[in-house]
Design a protein around this motif. Structure first.
Motif, short mmCIF file in Angstrom:
data_model
loop_
_atom_site.label_atom_id
_atom_site.label_comp_id
_atom_site.label_asym_id
_atom_site.label_seq_id
_atom_site.Cartn_x
_atom_site.Cartn_y
_atom_site.Cartn_z
N UNK A 74 0.90 -0.99 -0.13
CA UNK A 74 -0.08 0.02 0.02
C UNK A 74 0.87 1.17 -0.16
N UNK A 75 0.47 2.23 -0.83
CA UNK A 75 1.36 3.31 -0.99
C UNK A 75 0.43 4.66 -0.82
N UNK A 76 0.84 5.39 0.06
CA UNK A 76 -0.05 6.53 0.15
C UNK A 76 0.69 7.80 0.13
N UNK A 77 0.52 8.27 -1.37
CA UNK A 77 0.98 9.55 -1.88
C UNK A 77 2.64 9.61 -1.56
N UNK A 78 3.24 8.54 -2.06
CA UNK A 78 4.92 8.39 -1.37
C UNK A 78 5.63 9.29 -2.28
N UNK A 79 5.26 10.19 -3.20
CA UNK A 79 6.08 10.92 -4.19
C UNK A 79 5.92 12.49 -4.00
N UNK A 80 4.88 12.62 -3.19
CA UNK A 80 4.44 14.13 -3.04
C UNK A 80 5.45 14.93 -2.28
N UNK A 81 6.30 14.52 -1.76
CA UNK A 81 7.58 15.39 -1.11
C UNK A 81 8.57 15.61 -1.88
N UNK A 82 8.33 14.95 -3.34
CA UNK A 82 9.75 15.10 -4.11
C UNK A 82 9.72 16.27 -5.16
N UNK A 83 10.65 16.54 -5.52
CA UNK A 83 10.48 17.86 -6.61
C UNK A 83 10.15 17.05 -7.83
N UNK A 84 9.89 17.63 -8.89
CA UNK A 84 9.25 17.34 -10.02
C UNK A 84 10.32 16.40 -10.79
N UNK A 85 11.50 16.55 -10.89
CA UNK A 85 12.45 15.44 -11.63
C UNK A 85 12.56 14.10 -10.86
N UNK A 86 12.58 14.29 -9.33
CA UNK A 86 12.67 13.03 -8.54
C UNK A 86 11.34 12.49 -8.58
N UNK A 87 10.11 12.85 -8.66
CA UNK A 87 9.04 12.35 -8.96
C UNK A 87 8.88 11.42 -10.11
#
Length: 385
Positions: free
Chosen positions: A156-169
């Protein structure tokens, strides 16, 4: 085999209903993305799967076993949180080993699993570092690795990329997709980003106001949205919506009256609509087939969908493409996506056209009418702008 079934699942906090009547089947090895605006209930649904929230009504089963009242530790689930939730005083290795220790794995087994997961995530050179010595993307990969080493039934993944900048996302999104292919694991992923949903999910579940609006493949949701909300949520920029009235119908679709006497033809099933009924036409920005600056487009041919004339208000250059905003002579405001070689400029007089098979039609309640042809028939068209 890990299959998940939600049967008429609901969630309430006192008199406040958060989720109602959720029915969903998640197949073994499927990557399912729950998507929707903030407050739609997607994270609450994920937490109910994990056991962090109680289910008010209905049943949740994993591999045929009802788990409504099982504690999280007994469900065989690993959850990756938005905030990483790493222990700051522990090394990467110890963070990844913590759950394995609690489950009684011996030292050799812990080492084997951690090294394998770290190699897959390209963090094997970071195992002795502390979380404060890592970038945001590296911390998120450690959190994912901590889930992988437990070899759970369900991720289960709860918005795991929301804290990353656009490139890292983008980079981490690619890593997640690769991991899913390699692990062949069942994954449920929550995001509010519809681009993330479209690129990751085998199945997308669009939620709004505590209900599932539609579940299907990315192509199904794009080509055949169930209602106005799904049509506006899936696709960027959002679909253009125009008020219209049904003026004629037949086996080949509808004739619709727009503002100032303009007409449109749409290849949709007319069985549920009557003459004189108010509807909305939906046209995706990428399905306009021509923009002709400082001139009029050729006259509409028999079977054409819709044609507009008006003025270019704004052009947004995006590098690989551009967006052209137009105000039509009928007062409608529309946006189209064109190629990078834009000839349109603000103030230009222009005409746009969209083919009949590209038009969506929604009734007064927002329900989509079945289209007679999918957008795959538009693959050969080219937008000149």
């Amino acid at each position: 085999m890990t299959q998940v079934t939600l049967s008429n699942v609901s969630k309430s906090y006192g008199d406040t209903v958060v989720l109602q009547g959720v029915n969903l089947q998640i197949a073994d090895g499927e990557f399912v993305v729950l998507v929707g605006p903030s407050g739609c209930g997607k994270t609450t649904l994920l937490r109910m799967m994990c056991g962090l929230e109680e289910i008010t009504g209905g049943e949740l089963s994993i591999d045929g076993v009802v788990v409504n009242h099982l504690p999280p530790a007994q469900r065989g689930i690993a959850m990756v949180f938005q905030s990483y939730a790493l222990y700051p005083h522990m090394s990467v290795f110890d963070n990844m080993a913590f759950g394995l220790k609690l489950h009684g794995a011996d030292r050799a087994e812990r080492k084997r699993r951690i090294e394998a997961a770290a190699k897959a995530l390209h963090i094997d050179h970071l195992l002795q570092r502390l979380p404060r010595e890592l970038s945001g993307g590296q911390r998120q990969r450690v959190a994912i690795g901590r889930a992988i080493v437990r070899d759970p039934k369900l991720f289960l993944f709860d918005e795991p990329l929301s804290n990353l900048d656009a490139s890292l996302r983008v980079k981490t999104r690619v890593e997640l997709a690769r991991l899913h292919r390699e692990l062949k694991a069942t994954m449920v992923y929550v995001t509010h980003d519809q681009v993330e949903a479209m690129t990751l999910g085998d199945k997308i579940v669009v939620m709004h106001e505590g209900r599932v609006q539609q579940a299907g493949t990315p192509v199904e949701l794009y080509e055949q949205p169930a209602n106005r909300f799904v049509a506006t949520f899936i696709g960027s920029p959002s679909i253009n919506l125009l008020p219209a009235t049904v003026s004629a119908s037949g086996d080949d679709g509808l004739v619709l009256a727009l503002a100032r006497g303009a007409q449109a033809r749409a290849q949709v099933d007319a069985a549920q609509l009557r003459i004189g009924q108010a509807v909305e036409i939906g046209i995706r920005p990428e399905h306009f087939t021509s923009v002709v600056p400082n001139a009029m487009a050729p006259a509409a041919q028999d079977g054409d969908g819709v044609r507009f004339e008006g003025d270019v208000v704004l052009v947004e250059q995006l590098g690989e493409s551009h967006l052209v905003y137009m105000r039509t002579d009928g007062g409608e405001e529309l946006v189209m996506r064109g190629s990078a070689l834009s000839r349109a400029r603000p103030g230009d007089r222009a005409a746009w056209r969209a083919p009949a098979q590209a038009l969506h039609v929604f009734d007064a309640d927002g329900r989509a009418q079945r289209r007679l042809h999918g957008v795959e028939s538009l693959a050969g068209t080219r937008t000149n702008a």
